[in-house]
Design an enzyme around this catalytic site. Structure first.
Site, PDB file in Angstrom:
ATOM      1  N   ASP A  48       0.880  -1.159   0.000  1.00 26.21           N
ATOM      2  CA  ASP A  48       0.000   0.000   0.000  1.00 26.21           C
ATOM      3  C   ASP A  48       0.925   1.218   0.000  1.00 26.21           C
ATOM      4  OD1 ASP A  48      -2.374   1.631   0.409  1.00 26.21           O
ATOM      5  OD2 ASP A  48      -1.729   1.812   2.491  1.00 26.21           O
ATOM      6  N   ASP A  83      -0.134   5.101   1.020  1.00 25.11           N
ATOM      7  CA  ASP A  83      -0.369   6.073   2.085  1.00 25.11           C
ATOM      8  C   ASP A  83      -0.326   5.392   3.444  1.00 25.11           C
ATOM      9  OD1 ASP A  83      -1.035   8.617   0.578  1.00 25.11           O
ATOM     10  OD2 ASP A  83      -2.444   7.216  -0.333  1.00 25.11           O
TER      11      ASP A  83
END
Length: 235
Positions: free
Chosen positions: A18, A20
């Site tokens: 991922d 953020d």
């Protein structure tokens, strides 16, 4: 803290990050941008309320609050773009890698492990962040949920990333910091290394993660995952 709940780990041929909150500490910037833009539009958010949409695609964030405040008119595209512009500007000013990220990427690359990215953020922000952090060359591909009918917690972005990497989902390790990301990765059938954002770290649903760390700084030689990754290189 390092926690493992997995009984048996399959051979792992790819690691899909991922973005953020995993590669960069941008979650506070997203929450600040959302708070400011929605407040200016008349939506009575608090910073704490912004945590409810952590990990969602920005257009889904707009839809989320529009549904809860239907009397306030929000232009979806303009509102989403305003949030994105504020976040991007702050990242260019102060964005730095999360602790342990660069060392983890370097080691995965040295061992020949395929590295991908599956994010809710739009492609415009992906390239901004990867270039800002000077880590873009480590990634075989990056895929944004903006190209999917549904964002996280739907597994589509992870399934598409695995398909484009040419690796079956069960042979992928996802690294996530949000509960929406956790649900997406596990629904895709992937192993999951959780590095929970401190704002939601006490949520009991993190028990669904296969492994959990407080920081990627703890993803060192002693972690059991490396034995699965070290023997799973592509030909």
């Amino acid at each position: 803290m390092s926690v493992s709940t997995m009984v048996a780990t399959p051979s792992l041929q790819a690691v899909i990050f991922d973005m953020d909150g995993v590669l960069i500490d941008s979650e506070p910037l997203w929450q600040q941008g959302e708070y400011e833009v929605f407040r200016e539009a008349g939506v009575p958010l608090t910073p704490q309320m912004c945590q409810q949409t952590m990990g969602l695609r920005v257009d889904h964030v707009v839809r989320y609050w529009q549904q809860r405040y239907p009397d306030i008119v929000l232009e979806p595209h303009a509102t989403a773009q305003a949030i994105l512009d504020r976040v991007a500007a702050q990242i260019m000013l102060e964005g730095v890698p999360m602790p342990g990220v660069v060392n983890t990427l370097q080691r995965l690359h040295a061992q020949g492990i395929t590295i991908g990215l599956a994010t809710s953020s739009p492609g415009q922000l992906v390239t901004t962040i990867l270039q800002k952090l000077q880590i873009i060359d480590y990634f075989t591909l990056w895929h944004s949920a903006e190209h999917e009918p549904y964002g996280k917690p739907h597994p589509a972005v992870y399934l598409s990333a695995a398909e484009r990497l040419g690796v079956a989902p069960q042979h992928c390790l996802a690294i996530e910091d949000s509960l929406n990301g956790l649900l997406a990765a596990k629904s895709a059938g992937m192993s999951l290394l959780a590095v929970p954002d401190h704002r939601c770290a006490t949520d009991p649903r993190w028990v669904w993660a296969d492994y959990r760390l407080d920081s990627l700084e703890a993803f060192d030689d002693t972690h059991p995952l490396w034995s699965h990754l070290a023997t799973s290189r592509h030909p």
